[in-house]
Design a protein around this motif. Structure first.
Motif, PDB file in Angstrom:
ATOM      1  N   GLN A 148       0.708  -0.669  -0.106  1.00 23.70           N
ATOM      2  CA  GLN A 148      -0.299   0.199   0.105  1.00 23.70           C
ATOM      3  C   GLN A 148       0.886   1.241  -0.142  1.00 23.70           C
ATOM      4  O   GLN A 148       0.331   1.864  -0.419  1.00 23.70           O
ATOM      5  CB  GLN A 148      -1.025  -0.004   1.209  1.00 23.70           C
ATOM      6  CG  GLN A 148      -2.148  -0.931   1.103  1.00 23.70           C
ATOM      7  CD  GLN A 148      -2.583  -1.453   0.223  1.00 23.70           C
ATOM      8  OE1 GLN A 148      -2.822  -2.078  -0.960  1.00 23.70           O
ATOM      9  NE2 GLN A 148      -3.863   0.188   0.427  1.00 23.70           N
ATOM     10  N   ILE A 149       2.561   1.247  -0.059  1.00 25.45           N
ATOM     11  CA  ILE A 149       2.581   1.865   0.724  1.00 25.45           C
ATOM     12  C   ILE A 149       3.853   2.489  -1.020  1.00 25.45           C
ATOM     13  O   ILE A 149       3.610   3.977  -1.422  1.00 25.45           O
ATOM     14  CB  ILE A 149       4.531   2.123   0.882  1.00 25.45           C
ATOM     15  CG1 ILE A 149       3.422   1.750   3.387  1.00 25.45           C
ATOM     16  CG2 ILE A 149       5.411   3.327   1.166  1.00 25.45           C
ATOM     17  CD1 ILE A 149       3.684   3.712   3.166  1.00 25.45           C
ATOM     18  N   ILE A 150       3.966   2.633  -1.649  1.00 22.96           N
ATOM     19  CA  ILE A 150       4.077   1.856  -2.875  1.00 22.96           C
ATOM     20  C   ILE A 150       2.680   2.081  -4.063  1.00 22.96           C
ATOM     21  O   ILE A 150       2.654   3.356  -4.367  1.00 22.96           O
ATOM     22  CB  ILE A 150       4.695   0.564  -3.127  1.00 22.96           C
ATOM     23  CG1 ILE A 150       6.208  -0.188  -2.821  1.00 22.96           C
ATOM     24  CG2 ILE A 150       4.768   0.280  -5.334  1.00 22.96           C
ATOM     25  CD1 ILE A 150       6.171  -1.565  -3.370  1.00 22.96           C
ATOM     26  N   ASN A 151       1.788   1.762  -3.315  1.00 18.36           N
ATOM     27  CA  ASN A 151       0.627   1.774  -4.314  1.00 18.36           C
ATOM     28  C   ASN A 151       0.030   3.837  -3.876  1.00 18.36           C
ATOM     29  O   ASN A 151      -0.024   4.529  -5.021  1.00 18.36           O
ATOM     30  CB  ASN A 151      -0.700   1.481  -3.962  1.00 18.36           C
ATOM     31  CG  ASN A 151      -0.204   0.078  -4.531  1.00 18.36           C
ATOM     32  OD1 ASN A 151       0.255   0.125  -5.469  1.00 18.36           O
ATOM     33  ND2 ASN A 151      -0.872  -1.359  -3.798  1.00 18.36           N
ATOM     34  N   GLY A 152       0.889   3.778  -2.871  1.00 17.81           N
ATOM     35  CA  GLY A 152      -0.017   5.310  -2.723  1.00 17.81           C
ATOM     36  C   GLY A 152       1.571   5.987  -3.081  1.00 17.81           C
ATOM     37  O   GLY A 152       0.964   7.316  -3.143  1.00 17.81           O
ATOM     38  N   ALA A 171      -7.317   2.989   1.809  1.00 18.16           N
ATOM     39  CA  ALA A 171      -7.659   1.983   1.274  1.00 18.16           C
ATOM     40  C   ALA A 171      -7.567   0.381   1.681  1.00 18.16           C
ATOM     41  O   ALA A 171      -8.610  -0.343   1.850  1.00 18.16           O
ATOM     42  CB  ALA A 171      -7.725   2.041   0.026  1.00 18.16           C
ATOM     43  N   GLY A 172      -6.582   0.158   1.891  1.00 18.44           N
ATOM     44  CA  GLY A 172      -5.939  -1.154   2.874  1.00 18.44           C
ATOM     45  C   GLY A 172      -6.342  -1.552   4.038  1.00 18.44           C
ATOM     46  O   GLY A 172      -6.660  -3.058   3.947  1.00 18.44           O
ATOM     47  N   SER A 229     -13.169  -0.749   0.495  1.00 21.22           N
ATOM     48  CA  SER A 229     -12.311  -0.261  -0.402  1.00 21.22           C
ATOM     49  C   SER A 229     -12.474   0.915  -1.324  1.00 21.22           C
ATOM     50  O   SER A 229     -11.622   1.986  -1.219  1.00 21.22           O
ATOM     51  CB  SER A 229     -11.096  -0.866  -0.875  1.00 21.22           C
ATOM     52  OG  SER A 229     -11.595  -1.229  -1.987  1.00 21.22           O
ATOM     53  N   HIS A 230     -13.803   1.158  -1.687  1.00 19.57           N
ATOM     54  CA  HIS A 230     -14.086   2.400  -2.783  1.00 19.57           C
ATOM     55  C   HIS A 230     -14.578   2.859  -1.912  1.00 19.57           C
ATOM     56  O   HIS A 230     -15.039   4.037  -2.117  1.00 19.57           O
ATOM     57  CB  HIS A 230     -15.119   1.837  -2.868  1.00 19.57           C
ATOM     58  CG  HIS A 230     -16.361   0.858  -2.407  1.00 19.57           C
ATOM     59  ND1 HIS A 230     -16.122  -0.409  -2.143  1.00 19.57           N
ATOM     60  CD2 HIS A 230     -17.527   0.445  -1.795  1.00 19.57           C
ATOM     61  CE1 HIS A 230     -17.698  -0.770  -1.627  1.00 19.57           C
ATOM     62  NE2 HIS A 230     -18.214  -0.161  -1.387  1.00 19.57           N
ATOM     63  N   ASP A 285     -11.683   7.242  -0.399  1.00 18.68           N
ATOM     64  CA  ASP A 285     -12.104   8.103  -0.722  1.00 18.68           C
ATOM     65  C   ASP A 285     -12.124   9.920   0.388  1.00 18.68           C
ATOM     66  O   ASP A 285     -11.808  10.913   0.561  1.00 18.68           O
ATOM     67  CB  ASP A 285     -13.272   9.197  -1.473  1.00 18.68           C
ATOM     68  CG  ASP A 285     -12.720   8.409  -2.853  1.00 18.68           C
ATOM     69  OD1 ASP A 285     -11.506   8.320  -3.000  1.00 18.68           O
ATOM     70  OD2 ASP A 285     -13.722   8.496  -4.387  1.00 18.68           O
ATOM     71  N   ILE A 286     -13.014   9.291   1.775  1.00 16.92           N
ATOM     72  CA  ILE A 286     -13.373   9.684   2.567  1.00 16.92           C
ATOM     73  C   ILE A 286     -11.598   9.764   3.211  1.00 16.92           C
ATOM     74  O   ILE A 286     -11.952  11.243   4.254  1.00 16.92           O
ATOM     75  CB  ILE A 286     -14.030   8.738   3.674  1.00 16.92           C
ATOM     76  CG1 ILE A 286     -14.119   7.938   4.452  1.00 16.92           C
ATOM     77  CG2 ILE A 286     -15.832   8.309   3.038  1.00 16.92           C
ATOM     78  CD1 ILE A 286     -14.468   7.368   4.713  1.00 16.92           C
ATOM     79  N   PHE A 287     -11.251   9.142   3.637  1.00  9.40           N
ATOM     80  CA  PHE A 287      -9.471   9.644   4.464  1.00  9.40           C
ATOM     81  C   PHE A 287      -9.088  10.597   3.034  1.00  9.40           C
ATOM     82  O   PHE A 287      -8.421  11.372   4.448  1.00  9.40           O
ATOM     83  CB  PHE A 287      -8.775   8.815   4.010  1.00  9.40           C
ATOM     84  CG  PHE A 287      -9.237   7.625   4.870  1.00  9.40           C
ATOM     85  CD1 PHE A 287      -8.869   7.392   6.270  1.00  9.40           C
ATOM     86  CD2 PHE A 287      -9.473   6.303   4.349  1.00  9.40           C
ATOM     87  CE1 PHE A 287      -8.805   6.447   6.786  1.00  9.40           C
ATOM     88  CE2 PHE A 287      -9.947   4.751   5.028  1.00  9.40           C
ATOM     89  CZ  PHE A 287      -9.528   4.945   6.338  1.00  9.40           C
TER      90      PHE A 287
END
Length: 307
Positions: free
Chosen positions: A7-11, A263-264, A276-277, A280-282
């Protein structure tokens, strides 16, 4: 732990794309204090232009990286011409108007570009061809693709190039002078209209690059694809300190990390109530917290770094 590193990479990848668009927002705002809400649609035009070029040359037998190198300058040229025209026809006549007028015009331009794109390219989503190798590269549990590496490297190079442009070149000095006081800058030989047009063109080039990267990473394009990335990029620019190039970059990366990590783990945090959808709230929770605790953004708004 593997999920966390993934998730770090994806982020980082997602945040890099947000950062490229946020840089366009912050450059324009730094010059004329205008939020160009049509900027996300410029990203969309860049992605669809790239798709048009790539699909037109699909049977040429050229390698994917060659198609990429052909599509990118075509997308940049189209987006630069589009943003130059938007600034000249829609924003320049309203430069001395009340602040609300250009804001409404920018929103209207966003809807107009979406409609024109729907007419030209049709409303259905289109698959974007795979131009680069898809074999994942193992990083000790997490994986990364060639496309994602390209996105990270390109974003870093672009940020360094922009900082050099703004701080070390004649155009950069003209940008900073125009941001300080356009009238005084004009008395010193600077042409504010030319500087503002150049800023819009540079911002369009960044949006075109981000649009192509978005298409490569997610594999699909359509006329409405620019709205949410544009909104997130604006959020990133505000979080970092709009008007500050480094702040836009930091805000984009931070927003991408928050969204990806959220999301993760969102399902676990909410006991499966939210998936995970809902990630966006974060992004907007983070924006509210930053603006509450530090209204000027994480890095503030330093005039010297303005574009």
């Amino acid at each position: 732990m593997d999920i966390f590193f993934q998730q770090i990479i994806n982020g980082l990848v997602l945040g890099s794309m947000y950062a490229l668009v946020a840089l366009g927002y912050t450059m324009v705002y730094g010059i004329i204090n205008l939020i160009n809400f049509a900027h996300g649609e410029v990203l969309m035009v860049g992605a669809l232009t790239s798709w048009t070029v790539v699909t037109a040359l699909a049977d040429s037998g050229l390698p994917g990286w060659v198609l990429l190198l052909i599509a990118l300058p075509c997308a940049i040229a189209v987006c630069a011409a589009l943003n130059f025209t938007i600034e000249k026809l829609a924003y320049r006549p309203l430069r001395n108007a009340p602040r609300l007028a250009p804001l409404i015009t920018a929103m209207g331009m966003s809807l107009l570009l979406q409609t024109l794109a729907m007419i030209i390219w049709k409303p259905n989503p289109k698959p974007f061809p795979l131009l680069l190798p898809t074999d994942p590269i193992d990083l000790g549990g997490a994986v990364i693709s060639v496309t994602q590496i390209l996105i990270l490297v390109t974003t870093g190079i672009i940020l360094l190039a922009l900082l050099w442009l703004v701080n070390k070149t004649k155009l950069g000095r003209a940008m900073r002078a125009t941001a300080e006081n356009p009238r005084v800058a004009s008395l010193m030989g600077v042409r504010p209209d030319m500087v503002i047009s150049a800023t819009f063109i540079i911002g369009a080039a960044l949006a075109a690059i981000a649009g192509l990267m978005w298409a490569l990473n997610y594999g699909t394009v359509q006329h409405s694809m620019g709205f949410l990335p544009g909104l997130k990029a604006f959020t990133a620019a505000v979080m970092g300190g709009i008007g500050n190039l480094t702040g836009a970059m930091v805000g984009g990366i931070l927003l991408g990390l928050i969204e990806a990590i959220g999301a993760g783990y969102l399902g676990d945090l909410t006991g499966g109530v939210l998936g995970s959808h809902y990630a966006d709230i974060f992004a907007f929770i983070a924006l509210i917290l930053v603006l509450t605790l530090r209204p000027s953004g994480l890095l503030g708004e330093r005039v010297a770094d303005r574009a």
